[in-house]
Design a protein around this motif. Structure first.
Motif, mmCIF file in Angstrom:
data_model
loop_
_atom_site.group_PDB
_atom_site.id
_atom_site.type_symbol
_atom_site.label_atom_id
_atom_site.label_comp_id
_atom_site.label_asym_id
_atom_site.label_seq_id
_atom_site.Cartn_x
_atom_site.Cartn_y
_atom_site.Cartn_z
ATOM 1 N N SER A 1 0.838 -1.191 0.000
ATOM 2 C CA SER A 1 0.000 0.000 0.000
ATOM 3 C C SER A 1 0.882 1.253 0.000
ATOM 4 C CB SER A 1 -0.890 -0.036 1.235
ATOM 5 O OG SER A 1 -1.662 1.127 1.300
ATOM 6 N N GLY A 2 0.567 2.185 -0.874
ATOM 7 C CA GLY A 2 1.326 3.428 -0.931
ATOM 8 C C GLY A 2 2.520 3.383 -1.878
ATOM 9 N N SER A 3 2.713 2.244 -2.563
ATOM 10 C CA SER A 3 3.888 2.118 -3.431
ATOM 11 C C SER A 3 3.716 2.826 -4.779
ATOM 12 C CB SER A 3 4.237 0.638 -3.646
ATOM 13 O OG SER A 3 3.139 -0.063 -4.193
ATOM 14 N N GLY A 4 2.507 3.306 -5.049
ATOM 15 C CA GLY A 4 2.301 4.081 -6.279
ATOM 16 C C GLY A 4 1.551 3.336 -7.371
ATOM 17 N N LYS A 5 0.960 2.187 -7.017
ATOM 18 C CA LYS A 5 0.251 1.367 -8.020
ATOM 19 C C LYS A 5 -0.910 2.123 -8.673
ATOM 20 C CE LYS A 5 -0.937 -1.824 -5.015
ATOM 21 N NZ LYS A 5 -0.400 -1.212 -3.774
ATOM 22 N N SER A 6 -1.760 2.702 -7.834
ATOM 23 C CA SER A 6 -2.927 3.404 -8.379
ATOM 24 C C SER A 6 -2.496 4.629 -9.173
ATOM 25 C CB SER A 6 -3.882 3.821 -7.260
ATOM 26 O OG SER A 6 -4.433 2.680 -6.652
ATOM 27 N N THR A 7 -1.470 5.308 -8.682
ATOM 28 C CA THR A 7 -0.951 6.477 -9.404
ATOM 29 C C THR A 7 -0.524 6.073 -10.808
ATOM 30 O OG1 THR A 7 -0.209 7.453 -7.325
ATOM 31 C CG2 THR A 7 0.814 8.292 -9.334
ATOM 32 N N LEU A 8 0.198 4.962 -10.906
ATOM 33 C CA LEU A 8 0.643 4.469 -12.205
ATOM 34 C C LEU A 8 -0.539 4.080 -13.087
ATOM 35 C CD1 LEU A 8 2.848 3.576 -14.183
ATOM 36 C CD2 LEU A 8 2.995 1.400 -12.944
ATOM 37 N N LEU A 9 -1.478 3.352 -12.501
ATOM 38 C CA LEU A 9 -2.639 2.899 -13.285
ATOM 39 C C LEU A 9 -3.476 4.084 -13.776
ATOM 40 C CD1 LEU A 9 -3.556 -0.106 -13.921
ATOM 41 C CD2 LEU A 9 -5.534 0.426 -12.520
ATOM 42 N N ASN A 10 -3.602 5.101 -12.918
ATOM 43 C CA ASN A 10 -4.379 6.281 -13.308
ATOM 44 C C ASN A 10 -3.716 7.050 -14.449
ATOM 45 O OD1 ASN A 10 -6.313 5.661 -11.442
ATOM 46 N ND2 ASN A 10 -5.591 7.106 -9.900
ATOM 47 N N ARG B 1 2.366 -12.280 -15.855
ATOM 48 C CA ARG B 1 3.579 -11.496 -15.629
ATOM 49 C C ARG B 1 3.327 -10.632 -14.404
ATOM 50 N NH1 ARG B 1 5.099 -6.653 -19.807
ATOM 51 N NH2 ARG B 1 6.566 -5.535 -18.485
ATOM 52 N N ILE B 2 4.355 -10.498 -13.563
ATOM 53 C CA ILE B 2 4.203 -9.661 -12.372
ATOM 54 C C ILE B 2 5.267 -8.566 -12.376
ATOM 55 C CG2 ILE B 2 4.062 -9.604 -9.844
ATOM 56 C CD1 ILE B 2 3.403 -12.564 -9.839
ATOM 57 N N VAL B 3 4.796 -7.337 -12.293
ATOM 58 C CA VAL B 3 5.680 -6.170 -12.176
ATOM 59 C C VAL B 3 5.623 -5.710 -10.726
ATOM 60 C CG1 VAL B 3 6.011 -3.773 -12.898
ATOM 61 C CG2 VAL B 3 5.314 -5.496 -14.582
ATOM 62 N N HIS B 4 6.772 -5.742 -10.051
ATOM 63 C CA HIS B 4 6.814 -5.369 -8.630
ATOM 64 C C HIS B 4 7.245 -3.921 -8.492
ATOM 65 C CE1 HIS B 4 6.597 -9.617 -7.159
ATOM 66 N NE2 HIS B 4 7.098 -9.849 -8.353
ATOM 67 N N LEU B 5 6.410 -3.162 -7.805
ATOM 68 C CA LEU B 5 6.677 -1.747 -7.581
ATOM 69 C C LEU B 5 7.065 -1.553 -6.121
ATOM 70 C CD1 LEU B 5 6.215 0.476 -9.705
ATOM 71 C CD2 LEU B 5 4.024 0.957 -8.623
ATOM 72 N N LYS B 6 8.136 -0.810 -5.906
ATOM 73 C CA LYS B 6 8.519 -0.510 -4.520
ATOM 74 C C LYS B 6 9.100 0.896 -4.462
ATOM 75 C CE LYS B 6 10.910 -2.332 -0.546
ATOM 76 N NZ LYS B 6 12.051 -3.097 -0.055
ATOM 77 N N ASP B 7 8.557 1.701 -3.572
ATOM 78 C CA ASP B 7 9.028 3.074 -3.402
ATOM 79 C C ASP B 7 9.165 3.818 -4.724
ATOM 80 O OD1 ASP B 7 9.167 2.560 -0.678
ATOM 81 O OD2 ASP B 7 11.217 1.786 -0.835
ATOM 82 N N GLY B 8 8.216 3.592 -5.623
ATOM 83 C CA GLY B 8 8.178 4.393 -6.849
ATOM 84 C C GLY B 8 9.056 3.901 -7.990
#
Ligand code: ADP
Ligand code: MG
Length: 233
Positions: free
Chosen positions: A40-49, A209-216
């Motif tokens: 949570s907070g890693s920026g997933k929704s920001t990227l998707l938006n 496929r999995i893309v892992h997002l961490k701290d942006g």
């Protein structure tokens, strides 16, 4: 289908600025089923938006189906959004006073399709998600899983190039989540490109496929052996 290069996004809050996406690079081919994972907070929704043209990046390039997405006026952006993208949200975002059929038909209204054709097509998509018999029910008369199926039909009805789902199983129990993922896999099997944001590892494993997002930043981008949801239902 999707190409992004060195994408940056910050949120300004008063005199402070929160750097959320710090140089994201990736591309998605037609027919892929990609999970974007991260806490949570890693920026997933920001990227998707940003991918969904609901928000704009501060820096970087975004090319969607050969079209550079940059400095578009509102009308043009709305046009591309309707034509290219289908959205599925955790909270379904259905219109409460409209029936399942009317909800699914709504995106076609913006495509200026005649009413009869809108209804026929909406019914066809409701049938695809197994809800033909529920077409005249209101969202309040449907279970969570059924609501999400209606939302999936609505996302697909305008035949977008890409489906974008933000925590689509976040409000559902495990059994219902797997049923919804079974449907997502079926839709992807038909050749549709789908991006799924999730923080749940079992949901991510049902993608290819999995893309892992961490701290942006993307810390890992891996092809996985897809776990079929049906095995769990
Ligand atoms: P995720 O979906 O991975 O949980 P988000 O993309 O929603 O993450 O948020 C990433 C960070 O950006 C979080 O710290 C969040 O608080 C912040 N954030 C998200 N949207 C906004 C906004 N509109 N204004 C300010 N900060 C935001
Ligand atoms: Mg989120």
């Amino acid at each position: 289908m999707i190409e992004i290069k060195d994408l940056h996004k910050s949120y300004k809050m008063g005199s402070n600025s929160l750097h959320v996406l710090k140089g994201i690079n990736f591309s998605v081919e037609e027919g892929e089923l990609v999970a974007i994972m991260g806490s949570s907070g890693s920026g997933k929704s920001t990227l998707l938006n940003i991918l969904g043209m609901l928000d704009e990046a501060d820096e970087g390039e975004y090319v969607l189906d050969g079209i550079p997405i940059k400095n578009l006026n509102e009308t043009k952006a709305a046009n591309y959004r309707n034509k290219f993208l289908g959205f599925i949200f955790q909270s379904f975002n259905l219109i409460n006073y409209k029936t399942a059929l009317e909800n699914v038909a709504l995106p076609l209204y913006y495509q200026k399709l005649p009413r009869k054709q809108r209804q026929e097509k909406a019914l066809q998509y409701l049938e695809q998600v197994g809800l033909k018999e529920w077409s005249h029910h209101l969202p309040s008369e449907l279970s969570g899983g059924q609501k999400q199926r209606v939302a999936i039909a609505r996302a697909m009805v305008a035949e977008p190039k890409v489906l974008l789902a933000d925590e689509l199983t976040g409000a559902l129990d495990s059994t219902t989540s797997y049923e919804v993922m079974e449907l997502i896999q079926k839709i992807n099997d038909q050749g549709n490109t789908i991006l799924v944001v999730t923080h749940e590892p079992d949901i991510a494993q049902m993608c290819k496929r999995i893309v892992h997002l961490k701290d942006g930043v993307i810390v890992k981008d891996e092809k996985v052996k897809q776990v079929r949801a049906k095995a769990h239902v």
